[in-house]
Design a protein around this motif. Structure first.
Motif, PDB file in Angstrom:
ATOM      1  N   LYS A  39      -0.417   1.139  15.903  1.00 54.32           N
ATOM      2  CA  LYS A  39      -0.665  -0.285  15.684  1.00 54.32           C
ATOM      3  C   LYS A  39       0.433  -1.101  16.344  1.00 54.32           C
ATOM      4  O   LYS A  39       1.594  -0.704  16.342  1.00 54.32           O
ATOM      5  N   ASP A  63      -1.859  -5.715  14.414  1.00 49.13           N
ATOM      6  CA  ASP A  63      -2.358  -4.508  13.742  1.00 49.13           C
ATOM      7  C   ASP A  63      -3.299  -3.704  14.630  1.00 49.13           C
ATOM      8  O   ASP A  63      -3.885  -2.720  14.201  1.00 49.13           O
ATOM      9  N   THR A  64      -3.455  -4.119  15.875  1.00 49.28           N
ATOM     10  CA  THR A  64      -4.438  -3.516  16.762  1.00 49.28           C
ATOM     11  C   THR A  64      -3.951  -2.208  17.366  1.00 49.28           C
ATOM     12  O   THR A  64      -2.788  -2.061  17.715  1.00 49.28           O
ATOM     13  N   GLN A  65      -4.884  -1.276  17.503  1.00 57.10           N
ATOM     14  CA  GLN A  65      -4.676  -0.036  18.238  1.00 57.10           C
ATOM     15  C   GLN A  65      -5.603  -0.077  19.443  1.00 57.10           C
ATOM     16  O   GLN A  65      -6.754  -0.498  19.331  1.00 57.10           O
ATOM     17  N   GLU A  97      -0.948   6.942  18.170  1.00 54.06           N
ATOM     18  CA  GLU A  97      -1.214   6.886  16.731  1.00 54.06           C
ATOM     19  C   GLU A  97      -0.587   8.044  15.961  1.00 54.06           C
ATOM     20  O   GLU A  97      -0.319   7.911  14.773  1.00 54.06           O
ATOM     21  N   LYS A 122     -10.458  -3.488  21.356  1.00 52.77           N
ATOM     22  CA  LYS A 122      -9.701  -2.246  21.179  1.00 52.77           C
ATOM     23  C   LYS A 122      -9.880  -1.232  22.296  1.00 52.77           C
ATOM     24  O   LYS A 122      -9.453  -0.094  22.178  1.00 52.77           O
TER      25      LYS A 122
END
Length: 130
Positions: A39, A63-65, A97, A122
């Motif tokens: 993230k 908070d993005t992956q 991750e 994403k």
């Protein structure tokens, strides 16, 4: 991976089947896996490039992956690969991750100030499918 290999993470035009993937395969890079960043990464559209491609930056408030592919390349070919990379993209450390890290494309922050953000997708492939 052994000491003669380097892992490279790609999130855009260098991914399998896309416009610049040949820059990896011509240097005998091999696909390792598809995964996501940890993230905190954001993705922007760099429309002034041909082909168009994304610019990824790290922003701890996000908070993005982002989806990435990991490729293995011989260390001696990495310099040849680097010579093909043009501003505003560069290579830096990208955290995955699983908390491991690879060398991957990051974008100079000045170039994203007026760029369209596509982080919510994403994935570069998701953007291309719009």
């Amino acid at each position: 991976m052994n000491e003669n290999e380097i892992l490279v993470g790609v999130c855009g035009a260098h991914m399998s089947g896309l416009a610049l993937n040949w820059q990896l395969t011509d240097l005998d890079a091999t696909f390792v896996k598809q995964t996501k960043t940890k993230k905190g990464y954001r993705l922007f559209l760099l429309e002034n490039k041909n082909p168009i491609r994304p610019g990824m930056v790290y922003d701890s408030s996000s908070d993005t992956q982002i989806e990435v592919e990991v490729w293995s390349m011989k260390v001696e070919n990495f310099g040849k690969f680097m010579k093909q990379i043009q501003s505003p993209l560069g290579i830096g450390t990208v955290f995955l991750e699983d908390e491991s890290s690879v060398y991957g494309f990051l974008c100079e922050s000045d170039y994203i100030k007026n760029a369209k953000e596509i982080s919510e997708l994403k994935s570069w492939r998701a953007f291309l499918c719009q």
